[in-house]
Design an enzyme around this catalytic site. Structure first.
Site, PDB file in Angstrom:
ATOM      1  N   LYS A  45       0.792  -1.239   0.108  1.00 52.47           N
ATOM      2  CA  LYS A  45       0.161  -0.013   0.051  1.00 52.47           C
ATOM      3  C   LYS A  45       0.787   1.157   0.031  1.00 52.47           C
ATOM      4  O   LYS A  45       1.656   1.239   0.670  1.00 52.47           O
ATOM      5  CB  LYS A  45      -0.888   0.098   1.117  1.00 52.47           C
ATOM      6  CG  LYS A  45      -1.682   1.465   1.483  1.00 52.47           C
ATOM      7  CD  LYS A  45      -3.028   1.297   0.720  1.00 52.47           C
ATOM      8  CE  LYS A  45      -3.479   2.597   0.848  1.00 52.47           C
ATOM      9  NZ  LYS A  45      -4.781   2.948  -0.110  1.00 52.47           N
ATOM     10  N   CYS A 135      -3.457   7.888  -8.261  1.00 52.85           N
ATOM     11  CA  CYS A 135      -4.747   8.243  -7.602  1.00 52.85           C
ATOM     12  C   CYS A 135      -5.497   9.355  -7.848  1.00 52.85           C
ATOM     13  O   CYS A 135      -4.762  10.474  -8.025  1.00 52.85           O
ATOM     14  CB  CYS A 135      -4.415   8.187  -6.179  1.00 52.85           C
ATOM     15  SG  CYS A 135      -3.947   6.655  -5.354  1.00 52.85           S
ATOM     16  N   LYS A 173       3.353   3.521 -12.143  1.00 53.40           N
ATOM     17  CA  LYS A 173       1.861   3.099 -12.076  1.00 53.40           C
ATOM     18  C   LYS A 173       1.278   4.450 -12.915  1.00 53.40           C
ATOM     19  O   LYS A 173       1.142   5.637 -12.531  1.00 53.40           O
ATOM     20  CB  LYS A 173       1.336   2.780 -10.778  1.00 53.40           C
ATOM     21  CG  LYS A 173       0.158   2.267 -10.909  1.00 53.40           C
ATOM     22  CD  LYS A 173      -0.403   1.471  -9.686  1.00 53.40           C
ATOM     23  CE  LYS A 173      -1.912   1.166  -9.689  1.00 53.40           C
ATOM     24  NZ  LYS A 173      -2.255   0.494  -8.414  1.00 53.40           N
TER      25      LYS A 173
END
Ligand code: FMN
Ligand code: SF4
Ligand code: SF4
Length: 426
Positions: A45, A135, A173
């Site tokens: 995480k 995000c 990512k």
């Protein structure tokens, strides 16, 4: 049993199945239980600056009673202290030296901040790093996550800073919240990234509570846009993975595929489109770590049945993905209804009559059911009736030879090819 060992940009794992950076990888205890269950790797995480989360975080799209076909979240990166996470990473690596532990990172856009966190993650023993430029909520308001991933120049710059000090492989990512994912992947490569992972979540409002008129999930009467993932996003993820796999500028760039993977079939599709490893979040949040047994068995059996290795499957579908202009306009199919299987529900008739090409004949039978038949001269082979038919194998799409050579739009335009006759008015 097929050998599932996997190398993603130099990160070795016993199989291609990794947990994505998310709640299932919050703690060392969870990751060790996942490794015991059979997972090959885990992306921790995301670590970064201390944050505070809201207490209502997830919303879901249920389709026809199937829960969580899409999951939305407004959760931020880890809210556990950095030194606790680093200590646990060290412990997990010591106990599981052959499994892949990738450390996901997100800090403010300052060179020193990135250098510092990279060194800490490496000292803890991470086998690789994943830069979270994805995000779409919360962190992006602070200039991190998706705010970086939407600007190729920032991706290249920060990846470059990381590569100045990193000694383990670096995966970048990517966010799907960008018009053309290829620019983001090219920037990751230009910055020295060893590979890319995608997709992170899709910016979304999952829905409203029609009593309060606030968006879900509600936070004391208000809400915010969040990140959408789960089975519903898989088609978007597959396309983006294939775009990177076919782009001449990123050809061969290692990919860790993410987005809606729940079954071994989903995973095989990501691999066939060029992914080395695949990452899973929502399916584990829904069903737990044990789904790995079906993932491993299913992929392994599939490879055995096909007589293929992982290396042979990787990217095998890419040559079959073309621009529309290259498709054969003379390839003709018609719907065929198997009258033995038909239950006379009439769904195909309604779909074709109102939503397609009025190519199904229908009449009421004496027993009250509907008799349906395709009018071959009107059918354009769009597939709609076979998609709505509730009986498996009842409507087949059957190839009809036209007697014409294949002819693409390009060939037709250049006068090189000749078109077979088409149904009048369609
Ligand atoms: C609740 C939740 C929290 C997440 N947190 C992170 C995170 O901290 N870092 C990150 O890179 N991705 C995060 N993700 C995104 C996942 O890693 C993954 O990219 C996304 O969920 C798509 O995979 P899936 O369809 O298998 O869920 C999170 C996803 C969810 C649902
Ligand atoms: S394939 Fe399309 S056009 Fe043909 S019968 Fe079915 S719905 Fe109608
Ligand atoms: S949808 Fe299928 S089962 Fe229903 S009438 Fe059409 S062919 Fe028959």
């Amino acid at each position: 049993m097929a050998d599932l060992k996997c190398n993603t940009a130099g990160i070795i794992s016993p199989n291609p199945f990794w947990l994505a950076s998310a709640p299932p990888t919050n703690t060392g205890d969870q990751i060790m239980r996942a490794f015991d269950a059979g997972w090959g790797g885990a992306v921790w995480k995301t670590l970064g600056e201390p944050i505070v989360n809201v207490w209502s975080r997830y919303g879901s799209v249920d389709i026809n009673g199937v829960k969580m076909m899409g999951l939305n979240n407004i959760e931020l990166i880890t809210d556990r202290p950095l030194d606790v996470n680093l200590k646990e990473i060290y412990e997990v690596k010591k106990r599981y030296p052959n499994h892949a532990v990738i450390v996901s990172l997100m800090v403010e856009s300052k060179r020193e901040a990135w250098h510092e966190i990279v060194k800490k993650a490496e000292d803890a023993g991470g086998d690789g790093l994943e830069l979270n430029f994805g995000c779409p909520h919360g962190m992006s308001e602070r200039g991190m996550g998706g705010a970086v991933g939407q600007v190729p120049e920032y991706i290249e710059q920060i990846t470059g800073w990381v590569k100045e000090v990193a000694t383990v492989p670096v995966l970048v990512k990517l966010t799907p919240n960008i018009a053309d994912i290829r620019y983001a992947a090219r920037a990751a490569k230009a910055g020295g990234g060893d590979g890319v992972s995608l997709i992170n979540t899709i910016n979304s409002i999952i829905g409203l509570d029609l009593d309060t008129l606030a968006p879900n999930p509600p936070v004391n009467g208000l809400g915010s846009h969040g990140g959408f993932c789960g089975p519903a996003v898989k088609p978007i993820a597959l396309n983006m993975v294939s775009q990177i796999g076919t782009d001449p500028e990123t050809l061969g760039l290692p990919i860790s595929g993410i987005g809606g993977v729940s079954t071994w079939r989903d995973a095989a599709e990501f691999i066939a489109l060029g992914s080395s490893s695949v990452q899973v979040c929502t399916a584990v949040m829904h069903y737990g770590f044990r789904i790995i047994e079906d993932l491993v068995d299913g992929l392994s059996n599939y490879l055995d049945e096909k007589g293929m290795t992982m290396d042979e499957l990787r990217g095998a579908s890419l040559p079959k993905i073309r621009d529309w202009k290259e498709l054969d306009l003379n390839y003709k199919v018609n719907a065929r209804i198997d009258q033995e299987k038909c239950i006379g529900c009439g769904l195909c008739y309604t779909a074709c009559e109102d939503g397609a090409h009025q190519a199904i004949f229908s009449r009421r039978r004496e027993d009250g059911r509907t008799f349906v038949e395709v009018k071959p001269d009107a059918c354009v082979g769009c597939n709609l009736c076979s998609l709505v038919c509730p009986v498996d194998g009842c409507i087949d799409m059957v190839e009809i030879p036209t007697g014409f050579d294949p002819c693409s739009w390009e060939q037709y335009q250049s006068g090189e090819g000749k078109l077979a006759p088409r149904p009048a008015g369609h």
